[in-house]
Enzyme design. Structure first.
Site, mmCIF file in Angstrom:
data_model
loop_
_atom_site.group_PDB
_atom_site.id
_atom_site.type_symbol
_atom_site.label_atom_id
_atom_site.label_comp_id
_atom_site.label_asym_id
_atom_site.label_seq_id
_atom_site.Cartn_x
_atom_site.Cartn_y
_atom_site.Cartn_z
ATOM 1 N N CYS A 89 0.343 3.578 -7.460
ATOM 2 C CA CYS A 89 0.083 4.293 -6.451
ATOM 3 C C CYS A 89 0.901 5.900 -6.522
ATOM 4 O O CYS A 89 1.525 5.846 -7.723
ATOM 5 C CB CYS A 89 0.773 3.962 -4.945
ATOM 6 S SG CYS A 89 2.394 3.735 -4.898
ATOM 7 N N CYS B 44 -3.297 3.003 -3.443
ATOM 8 C CA CYS B 44 -3.337 4.246 -2.332
ATOM 9 C C CYS B 44 -4.750 4.595 -1.947
ATOM 10 O O CYS B 44 -5.857 4.411 -2.803
ATOM 11 C CB CYS B 44 -2.538 5.159 -2.997
ATOM 12 S SG CYS B 44 -3.134 5.656 -4.776
ATOM 13 N N CYS C 178 -5.116 9.859 -5.938
ATOM 14 C CA CYS C 178 -4.441 8.484 -6.354
ATOM 15 C C CYS C 178 -4.573 8.221 -7.946
ATOM 16 O O CYS C 178 -5.537 9.123 -8.542
ATOM 17 C CB CYS C 178 -5.280 7.337 -5.658
ATOM 18 S SG CYS C 178 -4.295 5.788 -5.977
#
Length: 367
Positions: free
Chosen positions: A239, A312, A317
């Site tokens: 993430c 994410c 991302c």
């Protein structure tokens, strides 16, 4: 009432424990001596350590003979048989660590003939970590402590991280000036030998697990079932900031998956530290992630990974590395939640529990 035969058998098992611990102590001494020879540029010490390896070799032979004698005379079964089988494996890995110490000393002697390339910082730290792994693995053996053995397997990540750092730094030296190549290659060889020592320490710990629970924990990340399902070799959680979702996922994975599966987390814009609320959320379920650190994705050794899980929803991302099995588990960033302290904490708990459920599904599909 214990018979004479029982007492003799117990004495033989105690002797086996003592010889393994003595061999482990000498291996630790080899690691320590080889590092002092490197840092202090002491070639004479390096030569003494090379000769010292004969003591380790002798202990390997003596311990093998004792194990075979017990097998022949006592015909042990169940846990005692696993103990003997484990001891036969342990001495092999300990002897190999000693041989790698000899290799390090040979490189030290070569390096001492040249001007110093750079101060050694990470390599001694790497050696200290390896030495600790060997000690902990043998303590786990003596105490039949499976949790301590698991911790040794997990600690190998630190050794691998040190090796990656050393390799990148030495590569920079070689690129800057070709005259550095001779010394840098030998310094890199020393780091590689230490990394292999760490792998042998992992072998020690995995054999301890086998001794305690009777299940072979080696190579779990490379086993393929007849159905075609396969346990991941290594899982990378991604993430953006690597501070909450990926860190909680890594904490869960280390608890849920077998020790042989490598676990890492990373981000494209890693934060300075793990989010304290993520730490608190995981502590509530008995998982400590205080030692985890956000990492930039380019610093992760992808050779250890075959599965990447992106966590994410953000448009920025992290782009997952190519060539790995990919999963997209999109979760809102709990750190972006708004409201009272309890409402924000509830967002972290929801994300934590949702990630656990997905990981349990992945584990069930792989086993």
């Amino acid at each position: 009432m214990a018979t004479l035969t029982d007492r003799e058998y117990d004495a033989e098992l105690h002797k086996l424990h003592d010889q393994l611990l003595l061999m482990g102590a000498k291996v630790e001494e080899m690691i320590d001596g080889s590092m002092r020879a490197l840092v202090e540029r002491d070639s004479e010490l390096a030569r003494r350590m090379i000769d010292f390896d004969h003591q380790i070799n002798r202990l390997e032979v003596d311990t093998d003979e004792l194990c075979l004698r017990i097998l022949a005379k006592r015909q042990p079964v169940a846990s005692d048989l696993r103990l003997i089988a484990t001891a036969l494996k342990l001495v092999t890995d300990l002897e190999r660590i000693g041989d790698l110490g000899v290799n390090i000393c040979e490189r030290v002697i070569e390096l001492n003939m040249e001007p110093t390339l750079k101060p050694y910082v990470d390599v001694p730290k790497m050696a200290e970590a390896v030495q600790g792994m060997v000690r902990e693995a043998l303590d786990a053996f003596v105490n039949a402590d499976i949790e301590r053995a698991r911790a040794v397997v997990e600690r190998d990540r630190l050794v691998d991280a040190y090796y990656g750092q050393v390799f990148r730094e030495l590569l920079t030296y070689m690129m800057e000036d070709p005259r550095n190549i001779y010394r840098a290659v030998r310094a890199q060889s020393i780091a590689k030998h230490l990394e292999r020592m760490g792998d042998h320490a992992v072998n020690l710990a995995e054999m301890v697990m086998f001794m305690v629970i009777g299940k072979d924990m080696r190579h779990l990340g490379s086993r393929t079932e007849p159905t075609g399902r396969r346990m991941p070799r290594g899982i990378l959680f991604l993430c953006v900031h690597d501070s909450a979702r990926s860190q909680m996922a890594a904490g869960w994975a280390r608890k849920l998956f077998p020790p042989g599966v490598r676990i890492a987390s990373a981000g494209s814009q890693p934060a300075a530290q793990v989010n304290p609320l993520a730490v608190r959320a995981m502590q509530e379920v008995g998982i400590d992630i205080t030692q985890q650190r956000p990492t930039v994705v380019t610093n992760v050794p992808l050779g250890d990974m075959d599965t990447v899980i992106t966590l994410c929803k953000e448009e920025v991302c992290v782009l997952p590395p190519a060539g790995l099995a990919q999963h997209l588990w999109a979760y809102d960033d709990p750190a972006a939640a708004r409201g009272s302290d309890e409402e924000i904490m509830a967002a972290f708990r929801r994300t934590r529990d949702a990630i656990k459920g997905r990981l349990e599904e992945l584990l069930a599909q792989s086993s």
